[in-house]
Enzyme design. Structure first.
Site, PDB file in Angstrom:
ATOM      1  N   SER A 158       1.087  -0.981  -0.210  1.00 41.92           N
ATOM      2  CA  SER A 158       0.202   0.169   0.180  1.00 41.92           C
ATOM      3  C   SER A 158       0.994   1.172  -0.004  1.00 41.92           C
ATOM      4  O   SER A 158       1.888   1.138   0.710  1.00 41.92           O
ATOM      5  CB  SER A 158      -0.786  -0.120   1.205  1.00 41.92           C
ATOM      6  OG  SER A 158      -2.622   0.520   1.479  1.00 41.92           O
ATOM      7  N   GLY A 183      -3.451  -0.720  -3.805  1.00 39.15           N
ATOM      8  CA  GLY A 183      -2.228  -0.157  -3.306  1.00 39.15           C
ATOM      9  C   GLY A 183      -1.243   1.233  -3.804  1.00 39.15           C
ATOM     10  O   GLY A 183      -0.742   2.218  -3.727  1.00 39.15           O
ATOM     11  N   GLY A 208      -7.929   1.338  -2.398  1.00 42.93           N
ATOM     12  CA  GLY A 208      -8.631   1.860  -1.872  1.00 42.93           C
ATOM     13  C   GLY A 208      -8.343   3.601  -0.680  1.00 42.93           C
ATOM     14  O   GLY A 208      -9.216   4.725  -1.341  1.00 42.93           O
ATOM     15  N   ARG A 209      -7.142   3.968  -0.792  1.00 44.62           N
ATOM     16  CA  ARG A 209      -5.989   5.375  -0.479  1.00 44.62           C
ATOM     17  C   ARG A 209      -6.852   5.752  -1.560  1.00 44.62           C
ATOM     18  O   ARG A 209      -7.029   7.503  -1.610  1.00 44.62           O
ATOM     19  CB  ARG A 209      -5.355   4.921   0.004  1.00 44.62           C
ATOM     20  CG  ARG A 209      -4.688   5.897   0.404  1.00 44.62           C
ATOM     21  CD  ARG A 209      -2.820   5.762   0.443  1.00 44.62           C
ATOM     22  NE  ARG A 209      -2.452   4.103   0.651  1.00 44.62           N
ATOM     23  CZ  ARG A 209      -2.553   3.878   2.255  1.00 44.62           C
ATOM     24  NH1 ARG A 209      -2.220   5.926   3.208  1.00 44.62           N
ATOM     25  NH2 ARG A 209      -1.696   2.989   2.401  1.00 44.62           N
ATOM     26  N   CYS A 225      -3.808  10.746  26.123  1.00 44.37           N
ATOM     27  CA  CYS A 225      -2.740  10.691  27.388  1.00 44.37           C
ATOM     28  C   CYS A 225      -1.635   9.633  27.384  1.00 44.37           C
ATOM     29  O   CYS A 225      -1.426   8.201  27.992  1.00 44.37           O
ATOM     30  CB  CYS A 225      -3.344   9.554  28.873  1.00 44.37           C
ATOM     31  SG  CYS A 225      -4.365  10.838  29.520  1.00 44.37           S
ATOM     32  N   GLU A 226      -1.007  10.251  26.609  1.00 44.76           N
ATOM     33  CA  GLU A 226       0.212   9.966  25.916  1.00 44.76           C
ATOM     34  C   GLU A 226       1.172  10.953  25.083  1.00 44.76           C
ATOM     35  O   GLU A 226       0.693  11.692  24.070  1.00 44.76           O
ATOM     36  CB  GLU A 226       0.127   8.014  24.583  1.00 44.76           C
ATOM     37  CG  GLU A 226       0.804   7.690  23.652  1.00 44.76           C
ATOM     38  CD  GLU A 226       0.459   6.413  24.125  1.00 44.76           C
ATOM     39  OE1 GLU A 226      -0.248   5.697  24.501  1.00 44.76           O
ATOM     40  OE2 GLU A 226       0.748   5.512  23.097  1.00 44.76           O
ATOM     41  N   TYR A 240       2.932   4.728  11.662  1.00 46.14           N
ATOM     42  CA  TYR A 240       3.632   4.721  10.415  1.00 46.14           C
ATOM     43  C   TYR A 240       4.599   5.496   9.777  1.00 46.14           C
ATOM     44  O   TYR A 240       5.685   5.949   8.687  1.00 46.14           O
ATOM     45  CB  TYR A 240       2.893   4.092   9.139  1.00 46.14           C
ATOM     46  CG  TYR A 240       1.574   3.430   9.234  1.00 46.14           C
ATOM     47  CD1 TYR A 240       1.391   1.822   9.786  1.00 46.14           C
ATOM     48  CD2 TYR A 240       0.081   3.606   8.949  1.00 46.14           C
ATOM     49  CE1 TYR A 240       0.772   0.819   9.111  1.00 46.14           C
ATOM     50  CE2 TYR A 240      -0.936   2.790   9.073  1.00 46.14           C
ATOM     51  CZ  TYR A 240      -0.624   1.696   9.222  1.00 46.14           C
ATOM     52  OH  TYR A 240      -1.396   0.791   9.093  1.00 46.14           O
TER      53      TYR A 240
HETATM   54  N1  LLP Z   1      -7.135  -4.974  -1.641  1.00 47.61           N
HETATM   55  C1  LLP Z   1      -5.913  -5.667  -0.379  1.00 47.61           C
HETATM   56  C2  LLP Z   1      -5.741  -7.163  -0.837  1.00 47.61           C
HETATM   57  C3  LLP Z   1      -5.510  -5.270   0.822  1.00 47.61           C
HETATM   58  O1  LLP Z   1      -5.096  -6.073   1.702  1.00 47.61           O
HETATM   59  C4  LLP Z   1      -5.708  -4.032   0.345  1.00 47.61           C
HETATM   60  C5  LLP Z   1      -5.162  -2.865   1.493  1.00 47.61           C
HETATM   61  C6  LLP Z   1      -5.988  -3.145  -0.483  1.00 47.61           C
HETATM   62  C7  LLP Z   1      -6.608  -3.742  -1.901  1.00 47.61           C
HETATM   63  C8  LLP Z   1      -6.746  -0.911  -0.265  1.00 47.61           C
HETATM   64  O2  LLP Z   1      -4.946  -1.318  -0.529  1.00 47.61           O
HETATM   65  P1  LLP Z   1      -4.888   0.869  -0.802  1.00 47.61           P
HETATM   66  O3  LLP Z   1      -5.228   0.927  -2.300  1.00 47.61           O
HETATM   67  O4  LLP Z   1      -5.724   1.522  -0.427  1.00 47.61           O
HETATM   68  O5  LLP Z   1      -3.668   1.083  -1.122  1.00 47.61           O
HETATM   69  N2  LLP Z   1      -3.454   1.145   7.954  1.00 47.61           N
HETATM   70  C9  LLP Z   1      -2.627   1.383   5.961  1.00 47.61           C
HETATM   71  C10 LLP Z   1      -2.752   0.480   4.673  1.00 47.61           C
HETATM   72  C11 LLP Z   1      -3.230  -0.401   4.943  1.00 47.61           C
HETATM   73  C12 LLP Z   1      -3.435  -1.800   3.323  1.00 47.61           C
HETATM   74  C13 LLP Z   1      -4.962  -2.904   3.761  1.00 47.61           C
HETATM   75  N3  LLP Z   1      -4.730  -3.361   2.577  1.00 47.61           N
HETATM   76  C14 LLP Z   1      -2.483   2.469   5.789  1.00 47.61           C
HETATM   77  O6  LLP Z   1      -3.025   3.943   7.259  1.00 47.61           O
HETATM   78  O7  LLP Z   1      -1.474   3.005   5.258  1.00 47.61           O
END
Ligand code: LLP
Length: 423
Positions: free
Chosen positions: A211, A243, A284-285, A352-353, A325
């Site tokens: 990602s 990603g 997603g992102r 509190c951290e 991160y």
């Molecule tokens: N497909 C699968 C199988 C995934 O595991 C993920 C994200 C996505 C799609 C979507 O990825 P994106 O386009 O959003 O990068 N919490 C972390 C990111 C964890 C991503 C987990 N999997 C952060 O805040 O950077």
């Protein structure tokens, strides 16, 4: 150190900056803070829709929005309306998406440790695709399919590609909990086992290399591995996962969704992939990050010898990404968006951290102080979805803005909500 005003390109597409205020979707952000309180997540519907539309056009039918990045009913329906499927990774995400009115045939079910109940529900509802991750899942699947019960599936493989990103969100390499290794032969064994299962239609393979990736080369490599690996199969689908990275701060730049898709398609063509194979992804992102802005109110300014601490009314509970991160963000003053930002502060939350830091070194106008509203842009992804109730801080409300009006899509949590689990 830059003291320039906040970059327009970090804000949602419809943002307009005047010297005394900022509008998004035609709505003044300070008015939203007054109406709904702070902290507040604000999403620009135009940006969300534009990114979904772009993804739906750039990839083939079946491309999905990765709901883990930001999920609520309104978002799931928006992705559906703009032509995307919705990807879920747990029974909880599956349940919310189905409750929201997304038809099962537009849902893609992931998970590296799906329980038998989760698999059974996905099959019973008739999800579009089940992405099978490991041998234990194949065994569970074998107990559930057959005799009139069927499922459409992909096998998740690890293509052995090392993406250039934080190790916590890197998944394409061999040493990972996700998927079957191509190199070890596990992926081929999984495909053979899946073909033996009556009731399973195997459409192809899936890979997700990580990602927040800024370079398209990793995706091209991943696609080449998938195309080579499946050359002798009669598959009709390959998915390169999600990603694609986004710019969070000045100086960063990321490929667009269209550029990402083009690089992936080019790699598929160069590998000789048959033209009829659908090329899919799960962003997603890149769909939600830049559409979202978080509004906070400053409560405390404290000077120590080394620096100034500015505390806002949220923190690591609404944005754990800096703590987890080391992610960078920027801030701006909602009342002075075009002013220079010579004041350097450590923007912290109310938890509190000591580690509860939103921005290690934020730049704000000289006059910004207690009582002012500040905002952090590019907080639409993995903020609300990873929000917690640490220190019993209720989660913020979420508002969608569009064409001059705002609608609350998730109300603010209350202390009563938090007490509801007590038995
Ligand atoms: N497909 C699968 C199988 C995934 O595991 C993920 C994200 C996505 C799609 C979507 O990825 P994106 O386009 O959003 O990068 N919490 C972390 C990111 C964890 C991503 C987990 N999997 C952060 O805040 O950077």
């Amino acid at each position: 150190m830059s003291i320039e005003p906040i970059l327009r390109s970090l804000l949602p597409d419809t943002a307009a900056l005047r010297h005394d205020g900022v509008t998004v979707g035609g709505v003044d952000l300070r008015e939203l803070a007054e109406t709904y309180g702070t902290p507040l997540f604000v999403y620009d519907e135009a940006t969300l829709r534009a990114r979904c539309h772009e993804a739906a056009g750039a990839f083939d039918d079946g491309v999905a929005f990765a709901s883990k990045s930001f999920l609520c009913g309104a978002m799931a329906r928006l992705a559906l309306e703009e032509g995307l499927c919705v990807d879920v990774a747990t029974g909880g995400e599956l349940d919310l998406v189905l409750r929201s009115g997304v038809p099962p045939r537009r849902v893609i079910m992931h998970g590296n440790n799906k329980s038998k109940e989760e698999i059974a529900r996905a099959i019973k509802e008739g999800v579009h695709r089940l992405i099978v991750d490991n041998f234990d899942e194949i065994e569970r699947l074998g107990e559930l399919v057959g005799a009139g019960t069927s499922v459409n599936a992909l096998v998740r493989v690890t293509p052995g590609v090392e993406a250039h990103t934080h190790e916590y969100v890197r998944t394409g390499q061999e040493d990972t909990k996700f998927g079957f290794s191509v190199a070890s032969g596990d992926a081929r064994r999984a495909i053979s086992m899946m073909r033996e299962l009556a009731g399973v239609t195997l459409h192809g393979v899936h890979a997700h290399i990580g990602s927040q990736i800024f370079e398209v080369e990793g995706f091209s490599q991943s696609m080449s591995v998938l195309a080579d690996f499946t050359r002798g199969d009669d598959f009709d689908e390959l998915c390169i996962g999600g990603g694609l990275g986004v710019a969070y701060v000045a100086g960063e730049s990321a490929p667009s969704i269209s550029e990402w898709a083009r690089a992936t398609r080019d790699a598929a063509r160069e590998s000789g992939l048959r033209a009829e194979v659908r090329i899919l992804a799960e962003p997603g992102r890149s769909i939600v990050a830049q559409a979202g802005v978080t509004l906070y109110r400053v409560g405390v300014v404290k000077h120590v010898t080394q620096r100034t601490y500015m505390a806002v009314d949220g923190g690591m509970s609404d944005n754990p990404r800096p703590v987890l991160y080391g992610s960078g963000y920027e801030a701006f003053d909602l009342g002075r968006p075009l002013a220079d930002r010579p004041q350097s502060v450590r923007l912290v939350g109310k938890h509190c951290e000591s580690g509860d830091v939103l921005i290690d070194e934020a730049h704000l106008p000289a006059a910004t102080g207690v009582g002012d509203l500040v905002a952090t842009p590019v907080t639409g992804a993995y903020g609300y979805s990873m929000a917690s109730n640490y220190n019993r801080v209720p989660r913020p409300a979420v508002v969608f803005v569009r064409d001059g009006s705002a609608r609350e899509v998730l109300r603010r949590e209350t202390v009563d909500d938090l007490a509801r689990l007590e038995v």
